[in-house]
Design an enzyme around this catalytic site. Structure first.
Site, PDB file in Angstrom:
ATOM      1  N   CYS A 109      -2.419   9.555   2.537  1.00  0.00           N
ATOM      2  CA  CYS A 109      -1.959   9.001   1.251  1.00  0.00           C
ATOM      3  C   CYS A 109      -2.958   9.223   0.126  1.00  0.00           C
ATOM      4  CB  CYS A 109      -1.673   7.521   1.411  1.00  0.00           C
ATOM      5  SG  CYS A 109      -3.060   6.632   2.102  1.00  0.00           S
TER       6      CYS A 109
ATOM      7  N   GLU B  63       0.892  -1.176   0.000  1.00  0.00           N
ATOM      8  CA  GLU B  63       0.000   0.000   0.000  1.00  0.00           C
ATOM      9  C   GLU B  63       0.922   1.216   0.000  1.00  0.00           C
ATOM     10  OE1 GLU B  63      -3.344   0.113   0.052  1.00  0.00           O
ATOM     11  OE2 GLU B  63      -3.702  -2.037   0.159  1.00  0.00           O
TER      12      GLU B  63
HETATM   13  P1  NAD Z   1       8.117   4.707   5.191  1.00  0.00           P
HETATM   14  O1  NAD Z   1       8.103   3.909   3.932  1.00  0.00           O
HETATM   15  O2  NAD Z   1       9.292   5.553   5.478  1.00  0.00           O
HETATM   16  O3  NAD Z   1       7.977   3.730   6.475  1.00  0.00           O
HETATM   17  C1  NAD Z   1       6.954   2.751   6.560  1.00  0.00           C
HETATM   18  C2  NAD Z   1       7.435   1.615   7.468  1.00  0.00           C
HETATM   19  O4  NAD Z   1       8.613   1.022   6.918  1.00  0.00           O
HETATM   20  C3  NAD Z   1       7.787   2.056   8.890  1.00  0.00           C
HETATM   21  O5  NAD Z   1       7.287   1.101   9.796  1.00  0.00           O
HETATM   22  C4  NAD Z   1       9.299   2.087   8.891  1.00  0.00           C
HETATM   23  O6  NAD Z   1       9.868   1.763  10.138  1.00  0.00           O
HETATM   24  C5  NAD Z   1       9.669   1.018   7.870  1.00  0.00           C
HETATM   25  N1  NAD Z   1      10.936   1.322   7.175  1.00  0.00           N
HETATM   26  C6  NAD Z   1      11.450   2.547   6.897  1.00  0.00           C
HETATM   27  N2  NAD Z   1      12.602   2.434   6.225  1.00  0.00           N
HETATM   28  C7  NAD Z   1      12.841   1.106   6.087  1.00  0.00           C
HETATM   29  C8  NAD Z   1      13.898   0.351   5.492  1.00  0.00           C
HETATM   30  N3  NAD Z   1      14.928   0.931   4.916  1.00  0.00           N
HETATM   31  N4  NAD Z   1      13.812  -1.001   5.528  1.00  0.00           N
HETATM   32  C9  NAD Z   1      12.738  -1.603   6.100  1.00  0.00           C
HETATM   33  N5  NAD Z   1      11.726  -0.932   6.686  1.00  0.00           N
HETATM   34  C10 NAD Z   1      11.775   0.394   6.694  1.00  0.00           C
HETATM   35  O7  NAD Z   1       6.774   5.512   5.166  1.00  0.00           O
HETATM   36  P2  NAD Z   1       6.266   6.584   6.222  1.00  0.00           P
HETATM   37  O8  NAD Z   1       7.111   7.824   6.099  1.00  0.00           O
HETATM   38  O9  NAD Z   1       6.121   5.942   7.559  1.00  0.00           O
HETATM   39  O10 NAD Z   1       4.786   6.878   5.677  1.00  0.00           O
HETATM   40  C11 NAD Z   1       4.515   7.814   4.682  1.00  0.00           C
HETATM   41  C12 NAD Z   1       4.425   7.164   3.317  1.00  0.00           C
HETATM   42  O11 NAD Z   1       3.459   6.132   3.351  1.00  0.00           O
HETATM   43  C13 NAD Z   1       3.981   8.138   2.235  1.00  0.00           C
HETATM   44  O12 NAD Z   1       4.718   7.889   1.056  1.00  0.00           O
HETATM   45  C14 NAD Z   1       2.506   7.786   2.037  1.00  0.00           C
HETATM   46  O13 NAD Z   1       2.036   8.138   0.762  1.00  0.00           O
HETATM   47  C15 NAD Z   1       2.518   6.308   2.288  1.00  0.00           C
HETATM   48  N6  NAD Z   1       1.209   5.823   2.758  1.00  0.00           N
HETATM   49  C16 NAD Z   1       0.478   4.990   1.982  1.00  0.00           C
HETATM   50  C17 NAD Z   1      -0.771   4.551   2.426  1.00  0.00           C
HETATM   51  C18 NAD Z   1      -1.634   3.612   1.626  1.00  0.00           C
HETATM   52  O14 NAD Z   1      -2.598   3.117   2.186  1.00  0.00           O
HETATM   53  N7  NAD Z   1      -1.353   3.366   0.356  1.00  0.00           N
HETATM   54  C19 NAD Z   1      -1.245   4.979   3.667  1.00  0.00           C
HETATM   55  C20 NAD Z   1      -0.463   5.820   4.420  1.00  0.00           C
HETATM   56  C21 NAD Z   1       0.762   6.236   3.972  1.00  0.00           C
END
Ligand code: NAD
Length: 415
Positions: free
Chosen positions: A244, A210
């Site tokens: 998002c 997602e």
């Molecule tokens: P992110 O991708 O930075 O982090 C998401 C998760 O991944 C967190 O739990 C984090 O700890 C983990 N993570 C971060 N870096 C990692 C790595 N290198 N290796 C493994 N795991 C890692 O996202 P965010 O900043 O927490 O959230 C915002 C993003 O999420 C935006 O791009 C937004 O558009 C998207 N989003 C999508 C939806 C959807 O339903 N499609 C909903 C909410 C947010």
């Protein structure tokens, strides 16, 4: 020393022993989740206020009650969803039993972001538990207060031989992903989505991703600017634009822009007052790091001018497929044309993310905005392997033997 090995072993053993399979067990977990929400609603609201300055109203509608209604729906329908699904048969299988069995994958990993830290952890969790899986939940390290409640309080309401919360940022999550899971459900950025998918590929683990993307919002000349401005401003500034599915930019003609700008200003002032920073209804950007980064994931709404509907559609189609797409017009044909000539994870005509209130609709992306979907029964199906089953009749060998060699023209005619 591997910090996750013992936890994962414990969960695998519970799954292999069949602990999560009975409907009664699944229902008990869902009821436990519901009790957690009811008994700790205030604690969660306080945590959301600390993490994101989220108002009680936004916490209720977009985090707590949405999770509760997913639990209620799953509890009401659990046995029906679990039932074998009979399928049509052909001549050769008339006497047999053909069906699809929904079986749990096994050990599931749910990785969540910080922007809706209750909703985006618990709603996937509902689907994973209802489908009979053991679950490892990895909340975001940025929404610290909510993460603490999920780690310290939630496990008390679930069977800990089948469920665990693990904590950490990129490094720890990377370590976690070296392990084999049977399904990974990830919500977050496309950049990390790629990391998760690569790690899953090593074990051939299926994934739901997602992800994000830039959601267009087309505003036609034929519209009431104040109505559009109210709706656009509400869903752009909800959760301070950290949503998002929020509209990332408006596409409209210069004439519509002129009518829309004062209407947007009026809506924003009515919603948040003359000094929005002192409004209890406007949230905050999660951290300085997120404030500084380039990507707009906050309360900014660029307006891009186009001369025609064709140009708007072309502008949208030259970019990656978005998670959501919006079109505003008093003319139904215009809305239908945008729908027909573009692609996105979801679409809403003449409003913001109201389509998310329907658990009868799947929620997910397409192309760069993600793969797979969930909500309502779609969540149950996402977390279930659809096993194709045929139980053959043990007799009738004389008739069935027509398929065996030696083949002959006569046998071919009978087919
Ligand atoms: P992110 O991708 O930075 O982090 C998401 C998760 O991944 C967190 O739990 C984090 O700890 C983990 N993570 C971060 N870096 C990692 C790595 N290198 N290796 C493994 N795991 C890692 O996202 P965010 O900043 O927490 O959230 C915002 C993003 O999420 C935006 O791009 C937004 O558009 C998207 N989003 C999508 C939806 C959807 O339903 N499609 C909903 C909410 C947010």
């Amino acid at each position: 020393m591997d910090p996750f090995a013992d936890t994962l072993r414990r969960l695998r053993e519970a799954f292999s022993a069949g602990r999560t399979r009975p409907a009664e067990f699944r229902a008990a977990q869902l009821r436990g989740l519901g009790r957690f929400l009811q008994e700790h609603k205030q604690l969660l609201q306080e945590a959301l206020a600390q993490d994101l300055h989220k108002s009680a109203f936004e916490s209720e509608v977009s985090e707590i009650s949405i999770s509760q209604s997913e639990i209620n729906l799953a509890l009401r329908n659990l046995r029906a969803w679990m039932k074998d699904e009979k399928v049509p048969k052909n001549l050769a299988t008339q006497l047999d039993s053909a069906f699809i069995r929904k079986e749990p994958f096994g050990l599931v990993l749910v990785i969540a972001p910080w922007n809706y830290p209750v909703n985006l952890t618990l709603v996937p969790l509902v689907g994973a538990l209802a489908a009979g899986n053991c679950v490892v939940l990895k909340p975001s390290e940025f929404s610290r207060s909510t993460e603490k409640v999920l780690a310290e309080v939630l496990p008390r309401y679930l069977d800990q031989s089948c469920f665990a919360v693990v904590l950490g940022g990129p490094q720890e999550t990377g370590q976690l992903l070296e392990h084999k899971f049977d399904y990974i459900f990830f919500t977050g950025s496309p950049r990390v989505g790629r990391i998760v998918m690569s790690a899953a590929a090593k074990h051939l683990t299926p994934v739901t991703l997602e992800l994000g993307g830039k959601n267009p919002c087309y505003v036609d000349d034929n519209c009431d600017p104040q109505t559009v401005a109210n709706r656009v401003a509400w869903f752009r500034y909800f959760n301070t634009g950290q949503t998002c599915v929020a509209p990332d930019y408006v596409l409209c003609s210069p004439d519509t822009q002129e009518r829309l700008l004062p209407a947007l200003q009026s809506a924003i002032t009515r919603f948040y007052g003359e000094d929005p920073r002192s409004s209890p209804n406007l949230g905050r950007i999660i951290s300085d790091k997120h404030f500084q980064r380039e990507e707009i994931f906050g309360p900014i709404l660029p307006i891009v001018n186009v001369r025609s509907l064709d140009e708007a559609i072309d502008f949208i189609n030259r970019r990656e497929k978005p998670l959501a797409l919006y079109a505003f017009s008093n003319n139904k044909q215009v809305v239908k044309r945008v729908l027909a000539q573009t692609s996105s994870g979801s679409f809403c005509g003449n409003d913001g993310f109201m389509h998310l209130t329907l658990d009868s609709l799947p929620f997910g992306g397409v192309g760069a905005s993600g793969m797979g979907s969930y909500h309502g029964k779609f969540s149950f199906d996402t977390f279930s392997h659809h096993r194709a089953c045929l139980l053959r009749c043990p007799g009738m060998e004389k008739i069935y033997s027509i398929r065996y060699p030696p083949y002959s023209p006569r046998k071919l005619r009978v087919l």
